[in-house]
Structures are given as structure tokens and as C-alpha cells.
Enzyme design. Sequence first.
Site, mmCIF file in Angstrom:
data_model
loop_
_atom_site.group_PDB
_atom_site.id
_atom_site.type_symbol
_atom_site.label_atom_id
_atom_site.label_comp_id
_atom_site.label_asym_id
_atom_site.label_seq_id
_atom_site.Cartn_x
_atom_site.Cartn_y
_atom_site.Cartn_z
ATOM 1 N N ASP A 416 24.192 7.653 -44.930
ATOM 2 C CA ASP A 416 22.845 8.073 -45.312
ATOM 3 C C ASP A 416 22.898 9.543 -45.723
ATOM 4 O OD1 ASP A 416 20.177 8.793 -45.477
ATOM 5 O OD2 ASP A 416 19.568 7.651 -43.708
ATOM 6 N N HIS A 417 22.688 9.798 -47.006
ATOM 7 C CA HIS A 417 22.847 11.158 -47.529
ATOM 8 C C HIS A 417 21.733 12.098 -47.070
ATOM 9 C CE1 HIS A 417 25.038 14.005 -49.685
ATOM 10 N NE2 HIS A 417 24.772 13.683 -50.934
#
Length: 446
Positions: A416-417
Site C-alpha cells: 500500500d503506497h
Amino acid sequence: MAIYELRFPELGEGLHEGRIEKWIVKPGDVVKEDDPIAEVENDKSMVELPSPIDGKVVAINVEAGTTVVVGDLILTFEVEGAAAESSVRETEQAVAEPVQASTQVAPAADATVHAAAIQATGVTAQQSSSSQEILAAPSVRKFARESGVFLGNVIPTGANGKILRADVERFLAGGDHEKGESAEAALIDPSHATEAAQIASVASDSVTSRQGAALEERVPLTTIRKLIAQAMVRSKHTAPHVTVLDEVDVTELVQLREELKPLAQERGTKITYLPFIVKALVAAIRRYPALNATLDEDRQELVLKKEYHIGIATDTERGLLVPVVRHADQKNMWIIAQEISELAARGRAGKLGPNEMKGSTISITNIGSAGGLFFTPIINYPEVAILGVGRITEKPVIKQGQIVPAHVMALSLSFDHRIIDGVLGQQTMNEIKRLLENPRLLLMEV
């Protein structure tokens, strides 16, 4: 004697529908309380539905293979009067909320014509929503309202035309555009409603050739497939995914596994590469704890997990299941190998309980067993990372200036950036690689 109508109960928290896979009883059978009467597919597992009462089966009200929601009439019993009266009261209380929350839904074509009539009289769709008799639970109505979605534009997939939360989420993701366009056309010309109904009727049937042979087949989605689809859409639309791809020389790991095979056989288990990967992943996220976390979006806080529960994606005939190896940091390789084997076997047999597929903090998915290399796995939301394992291939590598053959494993790490930057993701991958390249270091990880 009296008649007792059994309505589909809520089998667990948040489980509002299920698919009757098989009836164990038939009309005329006499059953006791808690005797199994049906096999129900629900929440990624197959469970037996027990009888709530002593009685004789009079009628089966839904066919096997039917998806039902909480409150639907599924079976009719003949029971003793006093017992029946008491049980009916209990059942009415148990299903009161879902039944009271529902009203009869109008057919799609009628709803479209109704929308045209509303436009002609100058009343907006939002103003008339209460009069269109849309079938949806209060929680779904609240979710739609908060999301700015008019339920009249949402295509229902629940029993009897009931709109589910998943239907609203699909609409938000752009999956219901066709209905919206049809409704918009009907607002201009009510005759479009008839055309839309005819098109829908034709589309619902299998396409046939001039000779009458079927060119397509329509297969209803199972409960598990619906849940998988919902989870995948939610993850992809919530967490911006980034995937780093890398290769790792696992020549020593291949050799070590071969050495351990006889010991595994003595212990009555099978040693695969997964236990080593589990231990390497646990060691890596201990060093980089942001990957063993969830995001509390309401409070805007990163919740770092102090436990290490590893989800193992398992392919089964009924869909992708993710059983969980709990407290993997506290278990040795043998125990992890045994648990993975047992969980996979129960998953393929449809015997996993809901609690065995909950609570993972990070997951592993293996496409190597199917011959795949690199891929972009979707995060098992609300986790923030997932490790994808590809196949091991033999290829030439350079070691100390020499070209030598080596066993090379493909790895893909999605994260998850919002939480994990690319450098941190690659650092985690580097640590996993370091341990798999030197697998004896894993023996130090307890």
C-alpha cells in the site's frame, strides 16, 4: 399439531446470505433439534444448518443451489402445538429487523417508467426515492446515502431483488453504468423502458446459433466468488498498489530442502518451500514493522501489529481461500509445515471454519505451483502488503566472476503506497532475499 416455518438465520456476524448447496432432509423426515438439515455455503466455508426444533419436514421451500438471505422462508415443519408457538415467536424476533427493513421491489422496467413519470411531473429522483419501494437493509441505505448513491440506479443481486452493500460498491466502482444510462434515456422518452426491458430479456438468455446450439453459458456466481470479488474490488480501489519484482538465488535452499525431506517423512509431514518463505517474511517484517500493520483511516493512524499471523492463499475448487498460520514467529519450521498442510487440506475439502480465515496481518500467495513467474498480487485488505511467490527455474548466474547454473525463485511484493514507500518495499524484499539465499540463517529465527 402446528406448522412451523423456518426462515434462513444469520449464521455469523455480518453474514446475511448463503447458498443452499444440499438438502440433507426431505419431506416426510422426522428430525430432532440440532440435527443437520442442509449444507450451506457461507463466508468462504461450508457449514451444516441445524434444525432449531423437533418436528416433521412438511415442505422444502427453496431448491438446492439457491442463494437466500436472512429472513427467507426455506423449510416448513409440522410440530407439536406448544413447541411450535414458542419457536415461531423466537424466529419472528430473530428475523424481525431484516423483514421489517424490506419492502417489495418493483421490476426494473417498471422502475424506469416510474422514473420517467417523475420527470414529467417535475419531481426529482431523490425526492421520490421513498415511494419507489426499493428493497434494501437500513445499513445498506445508510451506506448509499453517505456515498451519495441513489438506490434506484443500483442493480440488485440479492434474493427477491434486494440491493446488497456489494451492489452499491460495484456501482461506485462504475459497474452499473448500463442501468444508469437506461434510466437516463427513459427520463427523456418513456418508450425506452420497453426497449430496455426487451434487451434485458434477450441478454438473459443464452445466445444461440442459427442451428440452435448454445454459444455461451451463464453460471451464477457462488457466495464465495461474490465475496472474493467484493474483497478484490475494495482492496484495489482503497489501497494504491505498488509491486516490486525481484529474483533470488535459492540454490542452497533447494539443497537444504532435499536434506530435510527424509526427516519430514519420518515426522509424517511434507516439507515445501513455503515454511522457509514464511519464516523469511516474518523476520523481514520484524525488521520493517510498517509492513505488518493496518491503516486506521478514521483516526489517520498506522496500527503496527505485534503479532505475526500469516495468511496463506490456497487455491480450491470453490475459490481462493486464505487460511491463517497464527503466531508464526513462535513456531519452528516443522510446525509451520504441518499447519500449512492441514489448513490447505481442510480448505480444499471445504472444512475450514470462519475463524481460521480471519486475523492475518500479512499474506503470501503462490503462483509458482501453477508455473507462473512474476505477477502483481492484490493486497488482502486491510493488510498493507502481500508477498507473491513464483516458480523456481534453473538459469545461469554470475558468482565470483564465473557463470554457473543456479536455482532462481521469482518474488513479487505488493504494498500500500499510502503507507510504504518504494525504498522501504525494496528493503523488505532485500531482507527476504538475504534469508532465502542463506536458509540456514532461518534456523536462528524462532
